[in-house]
Design an enzyme around this catalytic site. Structure first.
Site, PDB file in Angstrom:
ATOM      1  N   CYS A 183       0.824  -1.207   0.000  1.00  0.00           N
ATOM      2  CA  CYS A 183       0.000   0.000   0.000  1.00  0.00           C
ATOM      3  C   CYS A 183       0.858   1.256   0.000  1.00  0.00           C
ATOM      4  O   CYS A 183       2.055   1.219   0.275  1.00  0.00           O
ATOM      5  CB  CYS A 183      -0.955   0.001   1.193  1.00  0.00           C
ATOM      6  SG  CYS A 183      -0.213   0.189   2.817  1.00  0.00           S
ATOM      7  N   CYS A 184       0.207   2.368  -0.357  1.00  0.00           N
ATOM      8  CA  CYS A 184       0.857   3.674  -0.375  1.00  0.00           C
ATOM      9  C   CYS A 184       2.001   3.689  -1.383  1.00  0.00           C
ATOM     10  O   CYS A 184       1.818   3.379  -2.548  1.00  0.00           O
ATOM     11  CB  CYS A 184       1.323   4.032   1.035  1.00  0.00           C
ATOM     12  SG  CYS A 184       1.804   5.765   1.248  1.00  0.00           S
ATOM     13  N   ILE A 185       3.227   3.990  -0.947  1.00  0.00           N
ATOM     14  CA  ILE A 185       4.381   4.069  -1.843  1.00  0.00           C
ATOM     15  C   ILE A 185       5.012   2.704  -2.106  1.00  0.00           C
ATOM     16  O   ILE A 185       5.760   2.533  -3.062  1.00  0.00           O
ATOM     17  CB  ILE A 185       5.441   5.037  -1.245  1.00  0.00           C
ATOM     18  CG1 ILE A 185       6.585   5.328  -2.233  1.00  0.00           C
ATOM     19  CG2 ILE A 185       6.014   4.462   0.051  1.00  0.00           C
ATOM     20  CD1 ILE A 185       6.146   6.083  -3.467  1.00  0.00           C
TER      21      ILE A 185
END
Length: 264
Positions: A171-173
């Site tokens: 998730c995210c980066i």
């Protein structure tokens, strides 16, 4: 007979309560049916959004996996952080050094092992929360962009799980790790335009494609499932969203991951 009947009547509200809890968990908390005896390794990159794991994303991963019935074990590389950032000012503290494993232990409540001890054969899935630590401590993305290198232990872990056809959630980066190591895979880091600051890291989408992956635009509450590579990704805090929206974003990823685990 009367005593037995009374005992049964007494238990009815408890049985109803348990059923209601199961229904509410599935309907409102992004949870699927419990995963029996599934073990998931979660890899952290420190503690704190600017130089380690994003704490709320890491916690959300743990909560959603726990609710799904999975057994969670934490790992982190035993290396020095790229730098230490004062989270009050956002400015690096040049005189301070910290260890990724020791910092990650704060999130894991001390229950964590060096990444060098991770054995793919002991787990059913692998999960990476986001945070700048992914771009600074697990890789050199923060310095080198598409030309980044990945920590050898991270590279080995992803390669082992992928080769064994075991799901990987990012998730995210953290989808940049899959983009770099698994060319041609499909991932999301959210939107590819900033939209007046709602997506402050939108430029990452183009970098993902430069690394050879396919980027799919998704909103914060959505996840991308690459069924061929068994990769699940979601934007989380790549979006300037409210914390409950990020919690649900991670929930979408974990729900999809659990769905892959439940398939033969």
């Amino acid at each position: 007979m009367r005593v037995a009947a009374m005992a049964f009547v007494y238990k009815l509200p408890l049985l109803a309560l348990r059923s209601a809890r199961q229904i509410l968990s599935q309907r409102y908390f992004g949870c699927t049916s419990p995963v029996a005896a599934q073990r998931v390794a979660v890899v952290l990159s420190g503690c704190g959004v600017y130089d380690g794991s994003e704490v709320h994303e890491a916690s959300a991963c743990w909560v959603h996996l726990s609710r799904a019935g999975a057994e969670v074990t934490f790992y982190a590389p035993d290396v020095e952080q790229m730098h230490v950032v004062d989270h009050c000012t956002g400015v690096p503290v040049e005189t301070e050094k910290r260890n990724v494993l020791r910092e990650s232990a704060r999130i894991a409540r001390g229950m964590i092992s060096p990444l060098s001890k991770l054995s793919e054969s002991s787990y059913d899935a692998l999960v990476f929360p986001g945070g700048f630590g992914v771009a600074k401590n697990l890789s050199t993305f923060a310095l080198d962009g598409a030309g980044m290198t990945v920590n050898p232990e991270i590279q080995q872990a992803i390669s082992n799980f992928h080769t064994s056809k075991k799901p990987i959630g990012l998730c995210c980066i953290s989808p940049i790790l899959a983009a770099k190591l698994l060319p041609g895979c499909s991932v999301t880091v959210g939107h590819d335009t900033e939209e007046d600051g709602k997506w402050p890291y939108a430029g990452t989408a183009a970098t993902v494609q430069t690394m050879g992956a396919k980027h799919i635009v998704k909103d914060v509450n959505e996840a991308v499932v690459d069924k061929e590579n068994l990769i699940v990704t979601t934007p989380a805090f790549m979006c300037n969203a409210k914390v409950h929206e990020v919690y649900d974003s991670v929930g979408a990823m974990i729900t999809a991951l659990v769905g892959l685990l439940s398939k033969p």
